[in-house]
Design an enzyme around this catalytic site. Structure first.
Site, short mmCIF file in Angstrom:
data_model
loop_
_atom_site.label_atom_id
_atom_site.label_comp_id
_atom_site.label_asym_id
_atom_site.label_seq_id
_atom_site.Cartn_x
_atom_site.Cartn_y
_atom_site.Cartn_z
N GLU A 146 0.81 -1.21 0.00
CA GLU A 146 0.00 0.00 0.00
C GLU A 146 0.85 1.26 0.00
O GLU A 146 0.52 2.26 -0.66
CB GLU A 146 -0.93 0.00 1.22
CG GLU A 146 -1.97 -1.11 1.23
CD GLU A 146 -1.51 -2.35 1.97
OE1 GLU A 146 -2.37 -3.04 2.56
OE2 GLU A 146 -0.29 -2.63 1.97
N CYS A 155 25.75 -1.82 -9.02
CA CYS A 155 25.10 -0.55 -8.73
C CYS A 155 25.04 -0.28 -7.24
O CYS A 155 24.89 -1.20 -6.44
CB CYS A 155 23.70 -0.50 -9.32
SG CYS A 155 22.58 -1.78 -8.74
N HIS A 196 17.44 6.67 -10.55
CA HIS A 196 16.47 6.57 -9.46
C HIS A 196 15.84 7.92 -9.14
O HIS A 196 14.97 8.01 -8.28
CB HIS A 196 17.14 5.99 -8.21
CG HIS A 196 17.57 4.57 -8.40
ND1 HIS A 196 18.84 4.24 -8.82
CD2 HIS A 196 16.90 3.42 -8.26
CE1 HIS A 196 18.92 2.92 -8.92
NE2 HIS A 196 17.77 2.40 -8.58
#
Length: 793
Positions: free
Chosen positions: A17, A670, A721
């Site tokens: 959620e 990464c 990102h």
């Protein structure tokens, strides 16, 4: 009576959620109030799940990251976001991802948020590169969770803002929760951060401690009896200055009007046992699974008044606990310590999914062997009841637990003699390339005919709503195989055409068919099982669903060849085959705990090696084997690194090195500080390595000043990102920094990571600027470039 408590609970929600609420808010599709209300609902629900515990963690909930929360609590904000006049939550997201929310709906609510017009413009996704620079992000110890790195300078000052904790304590009190506030300790906080001006982080301790003292007094004033202060760096090898910092810090805080439970986890205290035992705190929590050797010595070291909290339930894996075995060694301690004994999971349950009962499609046999967060709390309650009332009070529960463990131990699905025989035949020769890098580089250059500063991406392109809908319909049986394949082919063709239009040099197929870079492969390997709701947070709204490695691993059939060969058929440009490496598949799975991890990794290496060879046979000229998680598997103690690196690098070489000299092998890493293992990375002998460097402003390339890395490198030139779009000059500037450390003729130009989480509207302009930057670099530097040493051989 033994006290039972928890160190932290998953914050994302059983059905993710929080993820969906965050992404809706960031897109400008929902309000800030709606997001905050969802946070309130999740906290209340999670506290209700823990109501039978003696102490419940409060403050473990974060909208993005608990370390970032601590930075805001301490008033330690990067200079580029200071002075913001709007809602603190928006500033919080600026630090985390470069921008808060974007779009017209957010602008319409500007008056309510008190954003200035200039701030709103900076937040627009297509303005001037967008937003501000996001803070650096790296791995939380040896987990796959990423935290936002605190930033320090010699001039850093701290100022308490306890509003988040005070508000959550009030919510908990209203719900009748037996609250134990959770904060990150001052020494670990400093250790986790980065001094942006190379100043000494420890010099800031004297400024930081009064803020912590004020925070503890504030919590006491709110009625809190205990506070959990997490200091996990106590399980690492500490220099004398950091050991001294612990003594300084906790002697400063010992007058606080609240009891301190000092929490360590992820490993053993070892030589830090005496230090930890004698700090002036009321209790000490240790990881009694990874650090079981600490338990007996601590009994003699701890003062008679101190609580000893034992982490006896694994907070990082999903296998059922052997409850009877735990009781065998904990019962004598309970008799000896009495009320001074507390039990808990080893660490926060942040690292496991929420509720196994939500799994309706998971293989029933495998499901019977598992425990998610709620089930781990049930296990804890059984142990607590047994320690208080005796084993007879939980006889049925112990019998059920023992039966499940025996079924797993004896299952024929777990053991495959053929796989074990193949692993036994592994030799050093299996991991050797035919020729040295210089010879290979010349042959690859002749075959690929790439320009200087070749451009590529890391593999994935946006996972659009159409892709997700097609995958969901296929899995639900509403879309047949032919229709699903046609839908994926259309998405692959779109990715190829977009890359051709951008004029990228090396293309990828875009990974439209893949749900996750590890789960996709696990679904096609024998020895894996899969969940519907086994989600855990990786960072921010990014959640992963690790596959469950329960048995011996084998590859029954090719996994990627059809998709990548189709993509190669669409273009004359070289196509890069995309695979996930064995170490990353291992480290990003829930791994079986009944054999050494090295054995499972070697099994994976043999399976992925077969895929590499099949891609080569299909005519794919470049194969990228991602090892994003190589470093995070490192033991926390450097003295134990070499054993891990030996089998991890060996596994990669087994996977990669069966190909001909003309096949170019790439790997990608990464968001990991890898400077201290650069020699092992070089030993992997990949022809090209791509790495994250943009958030750190190329600081990760400092490793190459003293280490002559022999092969080609693609330092990531922009942060995928963040929704911010890099400018051409930003990319050129980063590559110029890279060229100061690495010969320009061995540099590639690429993003930090895959682009699956971004939207095409962000990807296209970012890659346009990246390609333009590469052209500018060629114009500037080509006269100075030299061919590789053996290029004319």
């Amino acid at each position: 009576m033994t006290t039972i408590h928890n160190l932290g609970f998953p914050r994302i929600g059983a059905k993710r959620e929080l993820k969906f609420a965050l992404e809706s808010y960031w897109k400008g599709e929902s309000s800030r109030d709606a997001l905050k209300n969802l946070g309130t609902e999740l906290r209340a629900r999670h506290w209700a799940h823990q109501q039978d515990l003696d102490w419940v963690p409060v403050g473990d909930f974060a909208f993005y990251d608990q370390v970032l929360d601590m930075s805001f609590t301490l008033g330690n904000l990067p200079g580029r976001v200071q002075g913001f006049e709007g809602d603190a939550l928006d500033n919080y997201f600026r630090v985390a991802r470069g921008r808060s929310a974007a779009g017209s709906k957010v602008s319409r609510s500007a008056a309510a948020s008190k954003d200035s017009p200039s701030t709103r413009n900076a937040d627009h996704p297509h303005c001037c590169g967008g937003g501000v620079a996001a803070a650096e992000m790296t791995k939380w110890f040896d987990t796959n969770y990423h935290y936002i790195v605190p930033e320090f300078t010699a001039a850093t000052e701290f100022k308490l803002d306890a509003s988040r904790l005070v508000a959550q304590l009030a919510e908990a009190r209203a719900q009748g929760v037996k609250a134990k506030p959770v904060i990150i300790g001052p020494v670990t906080y400093l250790s986790l951060g980065k001094a942006k001006d190379n100043s000494s982080k420890l010099d800031l301790l004297q400024r930081l401690l009064p803020i912590y003292a004020e925070l503890l007094d504030t919590l006491a004033a709110q009625g809190a009896e205990w506070v959990q202060i997490d200091e996990p760096i106590l399980v690492t090898e500490l220099g004398a200055d950091w050991q001294h910092a612990f003594n300084t810090a906790y002697h400063h805080l010992k007058t606080a009007r609240i009891k301190i439970l000092l929490a360590t986890y992820f490993g053993e205290l070892a030589e830090n046992k005496y230090l930890a035992a004698n700090l002036p705190v009321a209790g000490l929590h240790i990881d009694a699974i990874n650090g079981q050797a600490d338990v007996q010595p601590l009994l003699g070291l701890l003062p008679a008044h101190k609580v000893l909290s034992l982490g006896v339930i694994n907070g990082r894996n999903i296998w059922k606990t052997d409850l009877s075995a735990v009781l065998d060694w904990v019962e004598p301690l309970a008799e000896r310590l009495g009320k001074r004994l507390w039990i808990a999971p080893t660490c926060s349950l942040l690292h496991v999914p929420v509720d196994l009962n939500s799994e309706e499609k998971l293989d029933a046999e495998v499901k019977s062997w598992l425990a998610y967060a709620l089930q781990k709390l049930d296990e804890l309650l059984v142990l607590g009841k047994a320690l208080t009332l005796g084993r007879g009070a939980v006889k049925a529960e112990l019998a059920e637990n023992a039966a499940a463990l025996a079924a797993r131990r004896n299952s024929t699905r777990v053991h495959n003699p053929a796989v074990r025989a193949a692993v036994a035949q592994i030799t050093a020769q299996l991991g050797q390339r035919q020729s040295s890098y210089g010879v290979r580089a010349a042959r690859q250059a002749a075959l690929l005919k790439l320009p200087s500063f070749p451009t590529t991406t890391i593999g994935s392109f946006p996972q659009t709503a159409q892709i997700r809908q097609a995958r969901s319909a296929f899995k639900a049986g509403h879309l047949d195989v032919a229709s699903y394949r046609a839908a994926m082919h259309a998405e692959i063709e779109r990715s190829v055409r977009e890359q051709e239009a951008l004029d990228l040099d090396v293309l990828v197929h875009g990974e439209a068919e893949r749900n996750d870079m590890v789960e996709y492969f696990g679904e096609q390997l024998d020895g894996y099982a899969f969940s519907q709701f086994g989600w855990v947070q990786s960072y921010g709204s990014r959640c992963v669903k690790p596959p469950i490695l329960f048995g011996d691993i084998s590859r029954p059939r090719p996994m990627t060849v059809e998709w990548i060969a189709y993509a190669q058929s669409l273009t004359k440009k070289p196509m890069k085959g995309m695979l996930t490496g064995p170490v990353t598949i291992l480290n990003w799975s829930f791994v079986r705990d009944d054999q050494p991890r090295s054995v499972s990794c070697h099994q994976l290496a043999l399976a992925i090696r077969d895929e590499v060879l099949d891609l080569e046979k299909a005519g794919v000229p470049i194969i990228q084997i991602d090892e994003a998680a190589l470093r995070e598997g490192l033991p926390l103690r450097q003295s134990q690194w070499q054993q891990y690196l030996h089998w991890a690098v060996e596994s990669f070489r087994i996977t990669a090195n069966g190909v001909a000299d003309g096949t170019q092998i790439h790997t990608h890493m990464c968001y990991s500080e890898f400077n201290d293992i650069i020699a092992s990375i070089a030993d992997m002998d990949a022809d090209v390595i791509t790495i994250e460097t943009s958030r750190s402003d190329m600081e990760l390339l400092d490793a190459f000043e003293n280490f002559q890395y022999p092969n080609e490198i693609g330092p990531g030139v922009y942060d995928i990102h963040s929704p911010n779009i890099p400018t051409v000059q930003q990319i050129v500037s980063l590559m110029e920094k890279a060229a100061e450390r690495i010969p320009a003729e061995r540099l590639w130009v690429n993003p930090d990571c895959g682009l699956k989480t971004r939207q095409w509207v962000e990807v296209i302009p970012a890659l346009q600027n990246m390609v333009a930057a590469a052209r500018q670099l060629r114009a500037q530097m080509e006269p100075q470039l030299q061919m590789p040493e053996d290029a004319t051989a």
